[in-house]
Motif scaffolding. Structure first.
Motif, PDB file in Angstrom:
ATOM      1  N   UNK A  41      48.764  29.112  10.250  1.00  0.00           N
ATOM      2  CA  UNK A  41      49.215  29.873  11.263  1.00  0.00           C
ATOM      3  C   UNK A  41      47.643  29.406  12.398  1.00  0.00           C
ATOM      4  N   UNK A  42      48.639  29.425  13.969  1.00  0.00           N
ATOM      5  CA  UNK A  42      47.354  29.184  14.708  1.00  0.00           C
ATOM      6  C   UNK A  42      46.404  30.305  14.930  1.00  0.00           C
ATOM      7  N   UNK A  43      45.708  30.183  15.211  1.00  0.00           N
ATOM      8  CA  UNK A  43      43.733  30.944  14.920  1.00  0.00           C
ATOM      9  C   UNK A  43      43.717  31.159  16.657  1.00  0.00           C
ATOM     10  N   UNK A  44      43.268  32.364  17.118  1.00  0.00           N
ATOM     11  CA  UNK A  44      42.139  32.361  17.802  1.00  0.00           C
ATOM     12  C   UNK A  44      40.248  32.461  18.033  1.00  0.00           C
ATOM     13  N   UNK A  45      40.115  31.296  18.740  1.00  0.00           N
ATOM     14  CA  UNK A  45      38.901  31.121  17.568  1.00  0.00           C
ATOM     15  C   UNK A  45      37.381  32.241  19.010  1.00  0.00           C
ATOM     16  N   UNK A  46      38.415  31.722  20.370  1.00  0.00           N
ATOM     17  CA  UNK A  46      37.517  32.573  20.937  1.00  0.00           C
ATOM     18  C   UNK A  46      38.093  32.280  22.761  1.00  0.00           C
ATOM     19  N   UNK A  47      37.819  33.702  23.543  1.00  0.00           N
ATOM     20  CA  UNK A  47      38.237  33.985  24.885  1.00  0.00           C
ATOM     21  C   UNK A  47      36.897  33.841  25.633  1.00  0.00           C
ATOM     22  N   UNK A  48      37.265  33.751  27.167  1.00  0.00           N
ATOM     23  CA  UNK A  48      35.847  33.795  28.220  1.00  0.00           C
ATOM     24  C   UNK A  48      36.712  33.879  29.375  1.00  0.00           C
ATOM     25  N   UNK A  49      36.179  35.770  30.010  1.00  0.00           N
ATOM     26  CA  UNK A  49      37.139  36.247  31.481  1.00  0.00           C
ATOM     27  C   UNK A  49      36.166  35.517  32.026  1.00  0.00           C
ATOM     28  N   UNK A  50      37.140  35.043  32.609  1.00  0.00           N
ATOM     29  CA  UNK A  50      36.552  34.343  34.573  1.00  0.00           C
ATOM     30  C   UNK A  50      35.810  34.996  35.079  1.00  0.00           C
ATOM     31  N   UNK A  51      36.564  36.310  35.707  1.00  0.00           N
ATOM     32  CA  UNK A  51      35.967  37.744  36.496  1.00  0.00           C
ATOM     33  C   UNK A  51      34.939  37.962  35.942  1.00  0.00           C
ATOM     34  N   UNK A  52      33.883  38.020  34.605  1.00  0.00           N
ATOM     35  CA  UNK A  52      33.421  38.715  34.072  1.00  0.00           C
ATOM     36  C   UNK A  52      31.898  38.020  33.404  1.00  0.00           C
ATOM     37  N   UNK A  53      32.892  36.433  32.608  1.00  0.00           N
ATOM     38  CA  UNK A  53      32.736  35.811  32.229  1.00  0.00           C
ATOM     39  C   UNK A  53      31.802  36.405  30.551  1.00  0.00           C
ATOM     40  N   UNK A  54      32.779  37.409  30.495  1.00  0.00           N
ATOM     41  CA  UNK A  54      32.345  38.077  29.177  1.00  0.00           C
ATOM     42  C   UNK A  54      33.604  37.261  27.949  1.00  0.00           C
ATOM     43  N   UNK A  55      33.164  37.375  26.575  1.00  0.00           N
ATOM     44  CA  UNK A  55      33.479  36.075  25.075  1.00  0.00           C
ATOM     45  C   UNK A  55      33.526  37.046  24.448  1.00  0.00           C
ATOM     46  N   UNK A  56      34.644  36.752  23.729  1.00  0.00           N
ATOM     47  CA  UNK A  56      35.178  37.212  22.436  1.00  0.00           C
ATOM     48  C   UNK A  56      35.023  36.412  21.163  1.00  0.00           C
ATOM     49  N   UNK A  57      35.193  36.059  20.219  1.00  0.00           N
ATOM     50  CA  UNK A  57      34.779  35.391  19.117  1.00  0.00           C
ATOM     51  C   UNK A  57      35.763  36.432  18.001  1.00  0.00           C
ATOM     52  N   UNK A  58      35.775  34.674  17.149  1.00  0.00           N
ATOM     53  CA  UNK A  58      36.710  35.516  15.939  1.00  0.00           C
ATOM     54  C   UNK A  58      35.034  35.547  14.790  1.00  0.00           C
ATOM     55  N   UNK A  59      35.652  36.588  14.195  1.00  0.00           N
ATOM     56  CA  UNK A  59      34.481  36.597  13.527  1.00  0.00           C
ATOM     57  C   UNK A  59      34.231  35.540  12.202  1.00  0.00           C
ATOM     58  N   UNK A  60      34.516  34.286  11.701  1.00  0.00           N
ATOM     59  CA  UNK A  60      34.302  33.288  11.606  1.00  0.00           C
ATOM     60  C   UNK A  60      33.628  32.522  12.007  1.00  0.00           C
ATOM     61  N   UNK A  61      33.618  32.645  13.672  1.00  0.00           N
ATOM     62  CA  UNK A  61      32.632  31.498  14.766  1.00  0.00           C
ATOM     63  C   UNK A  61      31.926  32.507  15.072  1.00  0.00           C
ATOM     64  N   UNK A  62      31.187  33.664  15.313  1.00  0.00           N
ATOM     65  CA  UNK A  62      30.437  34.685  15.103  1.00  0.00           C
ATOM     66  C   UNK A  62      28.835  33.726  15.321  1.00  0.00           C
TER      67      UNK A  62
END
Length: 124
Positions: A41-62
């Motif tokens: 299935x499709x898996x979320x890898x990471x996301x980037x918030x444009x307004x504050x440059x915050x990031x979040x990652x799936x555990x497997x790529x941290x």
């Protein structure tokens, strides 16, 4: 609205690749990266918030993958280091112009705009 993803290719285990996602025609709130391996299935890898440059990652790529923003504000890079064979997948970037929670930002269903995928293959 267009999302242009580029930078995929082949790498050996332990190697690096950098993907980029350029968004035009939209002021995104968040840019996310997703991947889909064969038969999975499709898996979320990471996301980037444009307004504050915050990031979040799936555990497997941290600790291995890092998101950053180019000077062209609607371009986001996904730097992938210490690649593993299990990182092999088609990688997609997506954008959303409205607010998403961190949880929603890692879920494909909440994104409106998608780029075409770019293949990443990690093998020796």
């Amino acid at each position: 609205v267009q999302l242009q993803a580029s930078g995929g290719g082949s790498a050996q285990p332990g190697g690096s690749l950098r993907l980029s996602c350029a968004v035009s025609g939209l002021d995104p709130y968040v840019i996310g990266w997703f991947r889909q391996a064969p038969g999975k299935q499709v898996e979320g890898v990471g996301c980037f918030s444009i307004s504050d440059s915050k990031t979040h990652y799936v555990d497997s790529v941290k600790g291995r993958f890092a998101l950053s923003r180019a000077e062209a504000k609607n371009t986001v890079y996904l730097q992938m280091n210490s690649l593993k064979p299990e990182d092999t997948a088609i990688y997609y970037c997506a954008a959303k112009s409205t607010i998403l929670s961190v949880r929603e930002s890692m879920e494909a269903m909440y994104y409106t705009y998608w780029g075409s995928g770019t293949q990443v293959t990690v093998s020796s």
